[in-house]
Motif scaffolding. Sequence first.
Motif, PDB file in Angstrom:
ATOM      1  N   GLY A 123       1.003  -1.416   0.112  1.00 63.55           N
ATOM      2  CA  GLY A 123       0.021  -0.012  -0.010  1.00 63.55           C
ATOM      3  C   GLY A 123       0.856   1.222  -0.041  1.00 63.55           C
ATOM      4  O   GLY A 123       0.678   2.242  -0.799  1.00 63.55           O
ATOM      5  N   THR A 124       1.663   1.235   0.704  1.00 65.22           N
ATOM      6  CA  THR A 124       2.757   2.467   0.889  1.00 65.22           C
ATOM      7  C   THR A 124       3.189   2.637  -0.659  1.00 65.22           C
ATOM      8  O   THR A 124       3.604   3.666  -1.025  1.00 65.22           O
ATOM      9  CB  THR A 124       4.071   2.190   1.659  1.00 65.22           C
ATOM     10  OG1 THR A 124       3.428   1.971   2.795  1.00 65.22           O
ATOM     11  CG2 THR A 124       5.119   3.219   1.699  1.00 65.22           C
ATOM     12  N   ALA A 125       3.804   1.656  -1.403  1.00 58.04           N
ATOM     13  CA  ALA A 125       4.177   1.882  -2.869  1.00 58.04           C
ATOM     14  C   ALA A 125       3.114   2.311  -3.835  1.00 58.04           C
ATOM     15  O   ALA A 125       3.297   3.327  -4.369  1.00 58.04           O
ATOM     16  CB  ALA A 125       4.828   0.684  -3.197  1.00 58.04           C
ATOM     17  N   THR A 126       2.003   1.920  -3.472  1.00 61.00           N
ATOM     18  CA  THR A 126       1.026   2.201  -4.356  1.00 61.00           C
ATOM     19  C   THR A 126       0.501   3.769  -3.952  1.00 61.00           C
ATOM     20  O   THR A 126       0.347   4.513  -5.029  1.00 61.00           O
ATOM     21  CB  THR A 126      -0.314   1.323  -4.134  1.00 61.00           C
ATOM     22  OG1 THR A 126      -0.117  -0.040  -4.264  1.00 61.00           O
ATOM     23  CG2 THR A 126      -1.663   1.757  -4.873  1.00 61.00           C
ATOM     24  N   PHE A 127       0.349   4.222  -2.739  1.00 62.93           N
ATOM     25  CA  PHE A 127      -0.175   5.464  -2.657  1.00 62.93           C
ATOM     26  C   PHE A 127       0.944   6.564  -2.635  1.00 62.93           C
ATOM     27  O   PHE A 127       0.493   7.779  -2.841  1.00 62.93           O
ATOM     28  CB  PHE A 127      -0.748   5.420  -1.212  1.00 62.93           C
ATOM     29  CG  PHE A 127      -1.992   4.652  -0.941  1.00 62.93           C
ATOM     30  CD1 PHE A 127      -3.138   4.845  -1.857  1.00 62.93           C
ATOM     31  CD2 PHE A 127      -2.083   3.551  -0.182  1.00 62.93           C
ATOM     32  CE1 PHE A 127      -4.327   3.989  -1.657  1.00 62.93           C
ATOM     33  CE2 PHE A 127      -3.258   2.773   0.128  1.00 62.93           C
ATOM     34  CZ  PHE A 127      -4.181   2.988  -0.783  1.00 62.93           C
ATOM     35  N   MET A 128       2.163   6.082  -2.750  1.00 61.68           N
ATOM     36  CA  MET A 128       3.356   6.953  -2.541  1.00 61.68           C
ATOM     37  C   MET A 128       3.360   7.822  -3.752  1.00 61.68           C
ATOM     38  O   MET A 128       3.601   9.107  -3.946  1.00 61.68           O
ATOM     39  CB  MET A 128       4.572   6.250  -2.317  1.00 61.68           C
ATOM     40  CG  MET A 128       5.784   7.246  -2.281  1.00 61.68           C
ATOM     41  SD  MET A 128       7.179   6.225  -2.333  1.00 61.68           S
ATOM     42  CE  MET A 128       7.026   5.428  -0.470  1.00 61.68           C
ATOM     43  N   VAL A 129       2.804   7.224  -4.968  1.00 67.34           N
ATOM     44  CA  VAL A 129       2.946   7.945  -6.098  1.00 67.34           C
ATOM     45  C   VAL A 129       1.829   8.753  -6.556  1.00 67.34           C
ATOM     46  O   VAL A 129       1.568   9.410  -7.679  1.00 67.34           O
ATOM     47  CB  VAL A 129       3.111   6.955  -7.392  1.00 67.34           C
ATOM     48  CG1 VAL A 129       4.425   5.946  -7.030  1.00 67.34           C
ATOM     49  CG2 VAL A 129       1.892   6.029  -7.280  1.00 67.34           C
ATOM     50  N   VAL A 130       0.537   8.590  -5.654  1.00 68.06           N
ATOM     51  CA  VAL A 130      -0.817   9.185  -6.172  1.00 68.06           C
ATOM     52  C   VAL A 130      -0.592  10.763  -6.236  1.00 68.06           C
ATOM     53  O   VAL A 130      -1.249  11.299  -7.302  1.00 68.06           O
ATOM     54  CB  VAL A 130      -1.701   8.727  -5.307  1.00 68.06           C
ATOM     55  CG1 VAL A 130      -3.023   9.656  -5.526  1.00 68.06           C
ATOM     56  CG2 VAL A 130      -2.139   7.361  -5.235  1.00 68.06           C
TER      57      VAL A 130
END
Length: 441
Positions: A16-23
Motif C-alpha cells: 500500500g505504501t508503494a501504491t499510494f506514494m505515487v498518487v
Amino acid sequence: MEKELRHLFVTVFLWGTATFMVVPAITDVTVSALCPAGYQCSLAIYLTGFQQAITGVGAVVATPLVGNLSDKYGRKALLTVPLTLSILPFAILGYSRDTNFFYAYYVVKTLAAIVGDASVNCLALAYVADRVGELKRASAFAILGGVTSASFVFGTLASRFLSTALTFQVAALFSMSSVVYMRIFLEESLVVGGSVRRPMLKDSGTPCDDDEVISHNLDSSPPIFKTLPSLRDLIALLNSSPTFSKAAIAYFFNSLAEGGLQVSVLYYLKYRFEFSKNQFADLMLINGVGATLVQLLLMPILVAVIGEEKLLPICLFVASITTVVYSLSWAPWVPYALAVGTVFGALVRPIISSIVSKQAGPAEQGMVQGCFSGISSFANIIAPLMFTPLTALFLSEEAPFYFPGFSITCLGVSLMIAFIQSIWIQAVPSNAIREWQNQPA
C-alpha cells in the motif's frame, strides 16, 4: 492477533505504501507529459478515466477468478502474482518520466492493475476471514483497513518530501519488499486439498445445504479457465441471502462514488485552486490519518455499541453530505476542513466486507470477497464513463453553466442512494450461528 495476520498486515502495508506514494505525483507527471502548457488538460482527464474503465473491465473477470482460485490453491500462491506485477510501473517512471516512458507506464500500469489492485484487497480479506472467528471479524477487517490507511499516510508523507523521480524509485523498492516479505514470512491460511465446507453453492451454481461437504483434490482439479464463476453462480450467490443482494447494491453505489472521485477530484482541485503535488499530499495526509484513527480506534467501539448494520448507513449519510459540500468549495481551506467527514467513508468497505463474510462458509471466503470486488470493479468501469466527460465538460469553457464541482455533486447523490439501500440491511444470523441454534438441546 495471530502472528500470521501480523505478517499479512506488514505485506499489505509495504504494498500500500508503494501504491499510494505515487498518487500525489502522478497528476503532475501526467499533465507534464501530455499537456505541459497549462493546468487544463482534457487529454489527461480522459486518459485517466479510460485507464480506470479498462482496469475495471479486466478486474470484473480477474478478481472473481483470483478469489475462486485462492479457495482451491491458497491465498499466498495467488497473492504472489499481483504483488509482483505491481513493481513494473513504478520502475518505468522511476527511470524516466518523458512522454514515451509515460505511455509505457500507462500500458503496463493498466495491465498490472487489472490483476493487482482489487485482487490484493480481495485476497487479504479472505485471509483474515480464514484466521479470525465471526465475532471478532469486523474488528479484524477494521484493523486491515487501518493498516491500508496507515500505508496511505506513510506513502503520502514520503511523497511530500521526496522528489518526483525518487518517489517512483522508492515506490518500486517498497513494492519489491512486499513480495519478498510475503514469500518468506507469510504462511498459508487454507488446508489445500482437504475436505472443506461449501454451504452456499454447489459446483453447478445452485444453493446447497449447510451439511454438504465437497472434497477438493488437486489431482482432479478442473483447468483454471473453468474455475471462473459463471454469471449463474454470481446470481445464485446474491440471491442466497437478502443480506447479499442489499449489500451488493449499497457496495456498488459506494464504489461508483469512489471511482468517480478518483477521476475527478484531483483535477477539480487543480483547476479550482491550482493545487500541485504538495497540496495534494497534504490533503491526502490529513484524510489518511483520520481514516487510520477511525478504523483502528473508533470502528471497533462503534460496532460493539450500535452494530454493523446501523453503523453502515450513518457512515454513508455523512460521506454523502460531505461530498456535496466538497463540490461547493469556495476557498482552498474548505477541502481540508471537510476531512473530518470524509474519513467516515473509509469505514464502508470493511463494514460491508464483514457483513457478507459472515454469510459465507470457510471455503467460500475467496469467492465471496472476489464477487464483491468484482462489483466494485464493475462500478469502476461505469464511473469514468460517466464522470470523466462530465468533469472535463464542467472544467472547460464549454460548460453549460458555471459549476466546476457539478460532477462531485453527482457523486454525493450516488452515496445517498447507497445510504438509502443500506437502511434496509438487517442483521441475519450467520451460518455458524444458525448451526448452533439448530443443534438439539
